[in-house]
Design a protein around this motif. Sequence first.
Motif, PDB file in Angstrom:
ATOM      1  N   LEU A   1      45.648  28.468  20.249  1.00  0.00           N
ATOM      2  CA  LEU A   1      45.784  27.146  19.731  1.00  0.00           C
ATOM      3  C   LEU A   1      45.951  26.944  18.030  1.00  0.00           C
ATOM      4  CD1 LEU A   1      45.505  24.102  19.975  1.00  0.00           C
ATOM      5  CD2 LEU A   1      43.135  24.514  19.518  1.00  0.00           C
ATOM      6  N   PRO A   2      45.526  27.799  17.135  1.00  0.00           N
ATOM      7  CA  PRO A   2      45.629  27.863  15.882  1.00  0.00           C
ATOM      8  C   PRO A   2      47.112  28.221  15.657  1.00  0.00           C
ATOM      9  CG  PRO A   2      43.696  29.009  16.268  1.00  0.00           C
ATOM     10  CD  PRO A   2      43.948  28.601  17.673  1.00  0.00           C
ATOM     11  N   HIS A   3      47.699  29.368  16.391  1.00  0.00           N
ATOM     12  CA  HIS A   3      49.304  29.629  16.094  1.00  0.00           C
ATOM     13  C   HIS A   3      49.832  28.236  16.134  1.00  0.00           C
ATOM     14  CE1 HIS A   3      48.156  33.873  15.788  1.00  0.00           C
ATOM     15  NE2 HIS A   3      49.202  34.099  15.517  1.00  0.00           N
ATOM     16  N   LEU A   4      49.680  27.663  17.613  1.00  0.00           N
ATOM     17  CA  LEU A   4      50.665  26.298  17.787  1.00  0.00           C
ATOM     18  C   LEU A   4      50.326  25.214  16.681  1.00  0.00           C
ATOM     19  CD1 LEU A   4      51.961  25.558  20.396  1.00  0.00           C
ATOM     20  CD2 LEU A   4      49.960  24.112  20.903  1.00  0.00           C
ATOM     21  N   LEU A   5      48.903  25.079  16.210  1.00  0.00           N
ATOM     22  CA  LEU A   5      48.903  24.141  14.972  1.00  0.00           C
ATOM     23  C   LEU A   5      49.481  24.378  13.854  1.00  0.00           C
ATOM     24  CD1 LEU A   5      45.081  23.667  15.691  1.00  0.00           C
ATOM     25  CD2 LEU A   5      46.892  22.179  16.527  1.00  0.00           C
ATOM     26  N   ALA A   6      49.658  25.719  13.561  1.00  0.00           N
ATOM     27  CA  ALA A   6      50.029  26.237  12.338  1.00  0.00           C
ATOM     28  C   ALA A   6      51.686  25.818  12.124  1.00  0.00           C
ATOM     29  CB  ALA A   6      49.847  27.537  11.931  1.00  0.00           C
ATOM     30  N   PHE A   7      52.224  26.296  13.472  1.00  0.00           N
ATOM     31  CA  PHE A   7      53.690  26.264  13.583  1.00  0.00           C
ATOM     32  C   PHE A   7      53.955  25.016  13.395  1.00  0.00           C
ATOM     33  CE2 PHE A   7      53.995  30.385  16.383  1.00  0.00           C
ATOM     34  CZ  PHE A   7      54.891  30.981  15.529  1.00  0.00           C
ATOM     35  N   GLY A   8      53.200  23.905  14.230  1.00  0.00           N
ATOM     36  CA  GLY A   8      53.508  22.716  14.336  1.00  0.00           C
ATOM     37  C   GLY A   8      53.381  22.111  12.741  1.00  0.00           C
TER      38      GLY A   8
ATOM     39  N   LEU B   1      52.035  16.989  17.276  1.00  0.00           N
ATOM     40  CA  LEU B   1      51.501  17.800  18.470  1.00  0.00           C
ATOM     41  C   LEU B   1      51.712  17.130  19.825  1.00  0.00           C
ATOM     42  CD1 LEU B   1      47.801  18.319  17.075  1.00  0.00           C
ATOM     43  CD2 LEU B   1      49.781  20.020  17.026  1.00  0.00           C
ATOM     44  N   ALA B   2      51.888  15.748  19.827  1.00  0.00           N
ATOM     45  CA  ALA B   2      52.511  15.381  21.038  1.00  0.00           C
ATOM     46  C   ALA B   2      53.731  15.581  21.468  1.00  0.00           C
ATOM     47  CB  ALA B   2      52.426  13.521  20.936  1.00  0.00           C
ATOM     48  N   TYR B   3      54.542  15.895  20.795  1.00  0.00           N
ATOM     49  CA  TYR B   3      55.800  16.597  21.118  1.00  0.00           C
ATOM     50  C   TYR B   3      55.484  18.216  21.414  1.00  0.00           C
ATOM     51  CZ  TYR B   3      60.586  18.572  20.523  1.00  0.00           C
ATOM     52  OH  TYR B   3      61.977  19.402  20.588  1.00  0.00           O
TER      53      TYR B   3
END
Lengths: 296, 296
Positions: free
Chosen positions: B191-198, A256-258
């Motif tokens: 945000l949920p999309h970013l978290l899932a991709f991550g 997440l930091a990245y």
Amino acid sequence: MALIGKLVVCGVGLIGGSFALALKQAGAVERVVGVGRNPATLARAVELGVIDEIAAGWRDALDGADFVLLATPVGQLDAIMEAMAPHLQPGTIVTDAGSTKRDVIEAVYRRLDPHLATVVPAHPIAGAEKSGVEAGFPTLYRGKKVVVTPLPENRPDAVERVRAAWTACGATVVEMSPQDHDRVFAAVSHLPHLLAFGLVHDLAGRANAELLFSHAASGFRDFTRIAGSHPEMWRDICLANRQALLAELDQYLAELAYLRALLLAGDGTRLEQLFGEARRARDAWAAQFPPPSTAE
Amino acid sequence: MALIGKLVVCGVGLIGGSFALALKQAGAVERVVGVGRNPATLARAVELGVIDEIAAGWRDALDGADFVLLATPVGQLDAIMEAMAPHLQPGTIVTDAGSTKRDVIEAVYRRLDPHLATVVPAHPIAGAEKSGVEAGFPTLYRGKKVVVTPLPENRPDAVERVRAAWTACGATVVEMSPQDHDRVFAAVSHLPHLLAFGLVHDLAGRANAELLFSHAASGFRDFTRIAGSHPEMWRDICLANRQALLAELDQYLAELAYLRALLLAGDGTRLEQLFGEARRARDAWAAQFPPPSTAE
């Protein structure tokens, strides 16, 4: 003759109840006896046909028992094993359904030392966000995996009987070391649960929570489904697998930091690349492991 | 007489294609003309009956057009508006399907200043993880929400015609300010999309990725479904809504730091309490907003 004569289920919720129902449907069990902390739940389990009778206590339950499934939250297992130890008879197979294995195995060595030949730790990988005796159904395990983490002291025939019981439920049994199990599930199960609980908790605490929730759609629905999971069960899993879960959380925080740095820099090229890699990995996984045909 | 005579769809993927199909099924459009950067996609859209003809360019497309839907990733909209501006006729209604609104509105003021009365920004809230012209279907919007963020300069009848088009697709139209829109969707979608991709990216890069993925189950499946979303579309959304998304990410990182501290301290009481609050909020939301009956 049925695979199991007298089956004892401790914790007749979704996991324990579905195990009993599946074995009954397969004709693999003669009699199911329930043990638990909540008399009302046990009475309901009898009404629903999940169990046939309620044991007065461990002495009663374990008398002539062939097979015991411990299906409570993992935090209770140490005390349960301590309570059952004086009454456990040689030859009775004991297994559990705990989502963590190293802590359960520590409890086994602490509490059931004379019975190590016949206590076979295991973990059925089945969705458990709907909990309780009412949620059980006989096909829950069909097409699902069950991880067995045998002890070095286990008798081969004891491991075989646990495998056979889960196979009768329609599951596929795989073996892993407890260490591998706990690391793997910290990554693909425990961390996602923590992340989903955290997101819903975060949003629910906002002043504009109602506005936010009223615009959440299908992506949010799927992402947060596991935030509907059983709080006590997940508290126990988080504590029991704390070390591996912290390691996974820290690795995810680095990810997440990245991502945060890419956002801050407006680095569209690298964001698209990362999203593309994730999408390809997700698509490849979904193609290789399609969802089981029964309801999940 | 149909609601719309000549409809122009720019970007005939899931979103634009489903809009055309829904209006056709409702008998709300006479003729659909496609515009786009990929001739093969447009040809396939004709074959599938999504569009009736392919425009040679914006001059051709906008000649006699009643209604234009811009349904490309938001990063393309500025250039598209610039290209269409010289050919846009007074009275033609223009709307978009962009997942962010402040950046789209900035582009509208920059590129379509003489047409502010008839350019009505909007955002249909419909799952888009399967992308492309083949993925479109006429009932995609049934029971879904469409957020319209009108400009102060919009003519009331222009806003009304955009509302009517989406209503004809089976959607429910709500109005919000662009600022509220972008903040709300940063929280419940971006945000949920970013978290899932991550998460998927993180796991896919591990040495033991294959072992990890082979044990992922239904919880992981749902949690990561949105990591199968369109990388370019989500790159554009992240960049366009960067400010609100960074604010949401930072608030979420604070939540994770709190969860990490509870884990580290082994604070089972507070973990269970937090999980319980999340579960209650999730259950209350799911009860109030059941999934639409059509496929999501």
